[in-house]
Design a protein around this motif. Sequence first.
Motif, PDB file in Angstrom:
ATOM      1  N   ASN A  67      49.460 -65.202 -39.955  1.00  0.00           N
ATOM      2  CA  ASN A  67      48.164 -65.243 -39.453  1.00  0.00           C
ATOM      3  C   ASN A  67      47.712 -64.753 -38.216  1.00  0.00           C
ATOM      4  O   ASN A  67      46.736 -64.098 -37.943  1.00  0.00           O
ATOM      5  CB  ASN A  67      47.685 -66.669 -39.885  1.00  0.00           C
ATOM      6  N   PHE A  68      48.738 -65.234 -37.287  1.00  0.00           N
ATOM      7  CA  PHE A  68      48.831 -64.885 -35.797  1.00  0.00           C
ATOM      8  C   PHE A  68      48.838 -63.420 -35.691  1.00  0.00           C
ATOM      9  O   PHE A  68      48.262 -62.748 -35.100  1.00  0.00           O
ATOM     10  CB  PHE A  68      49.932 -65.546 -35.247  1.00  0.00           C
ATOM     11  N   VAL A  69      49.766 -62.649 -36.468  1.00  0.00           N
ATOM     12  CA  VAL A  69      49.959 -61.186 -36.162  1.00  0.00           C
ATOM     13  C   VAL A  69      48.850 -60.656 -36.704  1.00  0.00           C
ATOM     14  O   VAL A  69      48.294 -59.699 -35.829  1.00  0.00           O
ATOM     15  CB  VAL A  69      51.425 -60.742 -36.849  1.00  0.00           C
ATOM     16  N   TYR A  70      48.360 -60.852 -37.646  1.00  0.00           N
ATOM     17  CA  TYR A  70      47.062 -60.413 -38.399  1.00  0.00           C
ATOM     18  C   TYR A  70      45.796 -60.327 -37.646  1.00  0.00           C
ATOM     19  O   TYR A  70      45.419 -59.364 -37.132  1.00  0.00           O
ATOM     20  CB  TYR A  70      46.867 -60.607 -39.715  1.00  0.00           C
ATOM     21  N   PHE A  71      45.650 -61.395 -37.110  1.00  0.00           N
ATOM     22  CA  PHE A  71      44.415 -61.606 -36.243  1.00  0.00           C
ATOM     23  C   PHE A  71      44.644 -61.104 -34.782  1.00  0.00           C
ATOM     24  O   PHE A  71      43.603 -60.285 -34.291  1.00  0.00           O
ATOM     25  CB  PHE A  71      44.127 -63.109 -36.172  1.00  0.00           C
ATOM     26  N   TYR A  72      45.862 -61.235 -34.195  1.00  0.00           N
ATOM     27  CA  TYR A  72      45.995 -60.794 -33.009  1.00  0.00           C
ATOM     28  C   TYR A  72      45.871 -59.164 -33.135  1.00  0.00           C
ATOM     29  O   TYR A  72      45.223 -58.401 -32.327  1.00  0.00           O
ATOM     30  CB  TYR A  72      47.487 -60.921 -32.341  1.00  0.00           C
ATOM     31  N   ALA A  73      46.511 -58.387 -34.117  1.00  0.00           N
ATOM     32  CA  ALA A  73      46.560 -56.902 -34.224  1.00  0.00           C
ATOM     33  C   ALA A  73      45.056 -56.628 -34.695  1.00  0.00           C
ATOM     34  O   ALA A  73      44.465 -55.423 -34.189  1.00  0.00           O
ATOM     35  CB  ALA A  73      47.401 -56.563 -35.537  1.00  0.00           C
ATOM     36  N   PHE A  74      44.325 -57.303 -35.598  1.00  0.00           N
ATOM     37  CA  PHE A  74      42.946 -57.143 -35.836  1.00  0.00           C
ATOM     38  C   PHE A  74      42.183 -56.770 -34.596  1.00  0.00           C
ATOM     39  O   PHE A  74      41.476 -55.963 -34.291  1.00  0.00           O
ATOM     40  CB  PHE A  74      42.133 -57.840 -36.637  1.00  0.00           C
ATOM     41  N   PHE A  97      42.520 -52.905 -42.509  1.00  0.00           N
ATOM     42  CA  PHE A  97      43.848 -52.134 -43.127  1.00  0.00           C
ATOM     43  C   PHE A  97      44.969 -52.020 -42.082  1.00  0.00           C
ATOM     44  O   PHE A  97      45.982 -51.936 -42.491  1.00  0.00           O
ATOM     45  CB  PHE A  97      43.223 -50.859 -44.018  1.00  0.00           C
ATOM     46  N   VAL A  98      44.584 -51.396 -41.076  1.00  0.00           N
ATOM     47  CA  VAL A  98      45.718 -50.981 -40.161  1.00  0.00           C
ATOM     48  C   VAL A  98      46.438 -52.458 -39.761  1.00  0.00           C
ATOM     49  O   VAL A  98      47.710 -52.564 -39.501  1.00  0.00           O
ATOM     50  CB  VAL A  98      45.161 -50.107 -38.905  1.00  0.00           C
ATOM     51  N   ALA A  99      45.495 -53.516 -39.307  1.00  0.00           N
ATOM     52  CA  ALA A  99      46.309 -54.740 -39.014  1.00  0.00           C
ATOM     53  C   ALA A  99      46.974 -55.161 -40.210  1.00  0.00           C
ATOM     54  O   ALA A  99      48.128 -55.873 -39.817  1.00  0.00           O
ATOM     55  CB  ALA A  99      44.913 -55.667 -38.620  1.00  0.00           C
ATOM     56  N   GLY A 100      46.572 -54.872 -41.500  1.00  0.00           N
ATOM     57  CA  GLY A 100      47.503 -55.262 -42.432  1.00  0.00           C
ATOM     58  C   GLY A 100      48.772 -54.686 -42.698  1.00  0.00           C
ATOM     59  O   GLY A 100      49.873 -55.324 -42.776  1.00  0.00           O
TER      60      GLY A 100
END
Length: 295
Positions: A67-74, A97-100
Amino acid sequence: MFFVRKGSVTAMTVFFPLDTARLRLQVDEKRKSKTTHMVLLEIIKEEGLLAPYRGWFPVISSLCCSNFVYFYAFNSLKAVWVKGQNSTTGKDLVVGFVAGVVNVLLTTPLWVVNTRLKLQGAKFRNEDIVPTNYKGIIDAFHQIIRDEGILALWNGTFPSLLLVFNPAIQFMFYEGLKRQLLKKRMKLSSVDVFIIGAVAKAIATTVTYPMQTVQSILRFGRHRLNPENRTLGSLRNVLYLLHQRVRRFGIIGLYKGLEAKLLQTVLTAALMFLVYEKLTAATFTVMGLKRARKH
């Protein structure tokens, strides 16, 4: 973001036994496909009352990291791309999609390890499964790298990348159902939104479930491939796995454990909706009290 993370962790904890049942049916192809509660009763009878919660800590740890990686990347990608402009649905989908993809590449090793820890000690029906003996998360990383090579930590990456499309499929059906309802009424209620979201998620889950099955098998990576008798764990075996399941069990073989997954999906959505509403209401109540004190 806090509400989403809090809700997802709470939901995963409450409905963890459903995920256990789903994973057993996906990985152990010789276990008969029974109703979810029957599978759980079998697991409890054979392995003990706490068996459905085996591997809870590694899964929750991975979920928090993911969750942290996804939301930070997003949010980082969105800040760079949008740069003060008005965001659009299309841009949000692309960024999501890119964050995923970033999330999959960075956190797959965690999911490989927690999948194996979750299945350690299980009473498998399939004699071709090689048992594991990990002492914990760190030891699992050490043994996988030592015995299978560091790339084994990224087993299941290819189906995981394909599953990044799952939210896009869900969004497509959500928007379609919403448009149909708005033709009949002026405004949607919270219950309408929840039902539409649950139905859209259920459809997206059903469409992508065969890839989820392959993902679980590759992450586990403890099956043997005959006649070579070598351990399975390579991305090139994705098509082989799909073909074998269909050949031996028919199309239905790709959907073993779907009932448990759909139950978990719908109930998780309901619980997250409830947690979100309660936390939001509590936050506004606290904010209202603070403002009242100031005046």
